[in-house]
Design an enzyme around this catalytic site. Structure first.
Site, PDB file in Angstrom:
ATOM      1  N   GLY A 159       1.744 -34.049  34.342  1.00 23.12           N
ATOM      2  CA  GLY A 159       2.887 -32.838  35.590  1.00 23.12           C
ATOM      3  C   GLY A 159       1.086 -32.085  35.681  1.00 23.12           C
ATOM      4  O   GLY A 159       1.585 -31.416  37.034  1.00 23.12           O
ATOM      5  N   GLU A 180      -0.795 -33.350  38.840  1.00 21.22           N
ATOM      6  CA  GLU A 180       0.380 -33.695  39.238  1.00 21.22           C
ATOM      7  C   GLU A 180       0.784 -32.233  40.328  1.00 21.22           C
ATOM      8  O   GLU A 180       0.824 -32.018  41.926  1.00 21.22           O
ATOM      9  CB  GLU A 180       1.437 -34.478  39.279  1.00 21.22           C
ATOM     10  CG  GLU A 180       1.153 -35.403  38.832  1.00 21.22           C
ATOM     11  CD  GLU A 180       2.659 -36.252  38.026  1.00 21.22           C
ATOM     12  OE1 GLU A 180       2.852 -37.968  38.465  1.00 21.22           O
ATOM     13  OE2 GLU A 180       3.775 -35.674  37.538  1.00 21.22           O
ATOM     14  N   ALA A 230       3.904 -32.717  30.836  1.00 26.62           N
ATOM     15  CA  ALA A 230       4.579 -32.539  30.654  1.00 26.62           C
ATOM     16  C   ALA A 230       4.796 -32.309  29.101  1.00 26.62           C
ATOM     17  O   ALA A 230       4.322 -32.485  28.239  1.00 26.62           O
ATOM     18  CB  ALA A 230       5.946 -33.599  31.018  1.00 26.62           C
TER      19      ALA A 230
HETATM   20  N1  COA Z   1       3.019 -31.296  24.970  1.00 22.83           N
HETATM   21  C1  COA Z   1       3.938 -30.749  24.284  1.00 22.83           C
HETATM   22  N2  COA Z   1       3.008 -30.667  23.571  1.00 22.83           N
HETATM   23  C2  COA Z   1       1.700 -29.886  24.391  1.00 22.83           C
HETATM   24  C3  COA Z   1       0.964 -31.518  25.053  1.00 22.83           C
HETATM   25  C4  COA Z   1       1.918 -31.695  25.559  1.00 22.83           C
HETATM   26  N3  COA Z   1       2.135 -32.320  26.775  1.00 22.83           N
HETATM   27  N4  COA Z   1       0.082 -30.608  24.471  1.00 22.83           N
HETATM   28  C5  COA Z   1      -0.089 -30.268  24.201  1.00 22.83           C
HETATM   29  N5  COA Z   1       0.514 -29.667  23.304  1.00 22.83           N
HETATM   30  C6  COA Z   1      -0.061 -29.133  22.423  1.00 22.83           C
HETATM   31  C7  COA Z   1       0.212 -29.748  20.805  1.00 22.83           C
HETATM   32  O1  COA Z   1       1.372 -30.562  20.243  1.00 22.83           O
HETATM   33  C8  COA Z   1      -0.232 -28.526  19.509  1.00 22.83           C
HETATM   34  O2  COA Z   1       0.557 -27.994  19.386  1.00 22.83           O
HETATM   35  P1  COA Z   1       1.069 -27.986  17.500  1.00 22.83           P
HETATM   36  O3  COA Z   1      -0.703 -26.660  17.411  1.00 22.83           O
HETATM   37  O4  COA Z   1       2.196 -27.461  17.667  1.00 22.83           O
HETATM   38  O5  COA Z   1       0.775 -28.870  17.188  1.00 22.83           O
HETATM   39  C9  COA Z   1      -1.271 -27.771  20.622  1.00 22.83           C
HETATM   40  O6  COA Z   1      -0.360 -27.367  21.904  1.00 22.83           O
HETATM   41  C10 COA Z   1      -2.829 -27.800  20.748  1.00 22.83           C
HETATM   42  O7  COA Z   1      -2.790 -29.335  20.768  1.00 22.83           O
HETATM   43  P2  COA Z   1      -3.848 -30.506  20.018  1.00 22.83           P
HETATM   44  O8  COA Z   1      -3.311 -31.759  20.249  1.00 22.83           O
HETATM   45  O9  COA Z   1      -3.805 -29.818  18.716  1.00 22.83           O
HETATM   46  O10 COA Z   1      -5.247 -29.778  21.058  1.00 22.83           O
HETATM   47  P3  COA Z   1      -6.782 -30.166  21.183  1.00 22.83           P
HETATM   48  O11 COA Z   1      -7.104 -29.872  21.415  1.00 22.83           O
HETATM   49  O12 COA Z   1      -6.355 -31.790  20.627  1.00 22.83           O
HETATM   50  O13 COA Z   1      -6.720 -32.047  22.556  1.00 22.83           O
HETATM   51  C11 COA Z   1      -4.951 -32.124  24.516  1.00 22.83           C
HETATM   52  C12 COA Z   1      -5.884 -31.352  23.679  1.00 22.83           C
HETATM   53  C13 COA Z   1      -5.124 -32.212  25.989  1.00 22.83           C
HETATM   54  C14 COA Z   1      -6.263 -33.368  24.676  1.00 22.83           C
HETATM   55  C15 COA Z   1      -4.327 -32.915  24.250  1.00 22.83           C
HETATM   56  O14 COA Z   1      -3.234 -31.867  23.837  1.00 22.83           O
HETATM   57  C16 COA Z   1      -3.694 -33.785  24.292  1.00 22.83           C
HETATM   58  O15 COA Z   1      -3.633 -34.917  24.691  1.00 22.83           O
HETATM   59  N6  COA Z   1      -2.523 -33.935  25.074  1.00 22.83           N
HETATM   60  C17 COA Z   1      -1.054 -34.681  25.412  1.00 22.83           C
HETATM   61  C18 COA Z   1      -1.380 -34.865  27.467  1.00 22.83           C
HETATM   62  C19 COA Z   1      -0.861 -35.432  28.035  1.00 22.83           C
HETATM   63  O16 COA Z   1      -0.921 -36.772  27.447  1.00 22.83           O
HETATM   64  N7  COA Z   1      -0.013 -35.240  29.180  1.00 22.83           N
HETATM   65  C20 COA Z   1       0.826 -36.267  29.832  1.00 22.83           C
HETATM   66  C21 COA Z   1       1.932 -35.754  29.072  1.00 22.83           C
HETATM   67  S1  COA Z   1       3.541 -36.895  29.571  1.00 22.83           S
END
Ligand code: COA
Length: 259
Positions: A110, A113, A65
């Protein structure tokens, strides 16, 4: 910018690509709306027989999400988003045509999911599937706790959920979640090959077998067996049922019409 790309391969395979790579294809409200409208259109387009879903880029299928929207939105917006996702994911699961998830990287929250609602998962070796909502102080809301448990059992599900562990493509394959695991450059070819096999199977059979699988997950075995037989009798009396048998006897390829 289009948030979900639409392409047709072999005149009969729709490829939907989540296209927000700078945000790891996170599910914004707008992206979900585009995704659903593609699915609605494809559902009534008889020329499209199989759908493949994937993510743009080499890093993510869908990272869940859109957490930015969670942070911006009010309580009602959060509730609306959850109800809408749940409805959409149920729609994907009950979709009348086969859906293949080609998982090309992170499939989190999501994103995982959605994959769990698809019929066949093909993962790249760099795929990472998980339900990390606990890290945000939340829990999954689009069926993750339930569909993952149904799919792999309580102990693997608890491991994934309680430690926010990510399953690699290889591990997903070993667990029977993914039908195949391949290197990322081969992912779309593998998904297309699977889709081409699916084109040979009668569409009404696929629609009914999807329903039987879904019902069979919950129904008692005798109920599922009775339903299966009813479905078979119904299919046997369809044009396609007759065509399939006749074509076999005549040693030719069947021409299925979905009737
Ligand atoms: N929603 C919104 N933005 C997201 C996102 C999400 N679920 N997942 C990643 N992004 C964005 C980051 O904020 C970042 O944006 P920015 O460059 O403008 O700051 C960009 O995508 C790249 O992500 P980043 O976190 O820098 O990459 P990473 O390789 O360091 O880490 C993940 C990758 C997937 C481990 C990490 O992004 C993460 O934990 N995301 C959330 C996953 C999550 O909790 N999903 C469930 C949501 S309910």
């Amino acid at each position: 910018m289009t948030l979900v790309e639409y392409e047709v391969k072999n005149d009969a395979i729709a490829v939907l690509t989540f296209n927000r790579p700078d945000k790891l294809n996170a599910l914004s409200t707008e992206l979900l709306q585009e995704f659903e409208s593609h699915l609605n259109r494809i559902e009534t387009d008889d020329s499209i027989r199989v759908v493949i879903i994937t993510g743009k880029g080499e890093k993510a299928f869908v990272a869940g999400a859109d957490i930015g929207e969670y942070a911006d939105g009010n309580a009602q917006a959060f509730i609306d988003y959850q109800f809408n996702s749940r409805r959409l994911f149920d729609y994907i699961e009950a979709y009348p045509k086969p859906i293949i998830a080609a998982i090309n990287g992170y499939a989190l929250g999501g994103g995982f999911e959605i994959a769990l609602c698809c019929d066949v998962l093909i993962a790249s070796t760099n795929a990472r599937m998980g339900l990390p909502e606990g890290l945000l102080g939340l829990c999954p809301g689009g069926g993750g706790t339930q569909r993952l448990t149904h799919a792999v059992g309580r102990y693997v599900a608890a491991d994934v959920l309680l430690s926010a562990r990510r399953l690699s493509g290889q591990r997903a394959y070993e667990l029977g979640l993914a039908a195949e695991v391949v290197e990322l450059p081969e992912l779309m070819d593998a998904a297309l090959k699977k889709a081409e096999y699916m084109l040979k199977v009668a569409p009404l059979s696929q629609k009914e077998m999807k329903r039987l699988i879904r019902i069979g997950m919950d129904a008692a075995l005798p109920t599922g067996l009775s339903l299966e037989q009813e479905v078979l009798f119904r299919l046997q009396s369809t044009e396609d049922g007759q065509e399939g048998i006749t074509a076999f006897v005549e040693k030719r390829d069947p021409q299925f019409k979905g009737r």
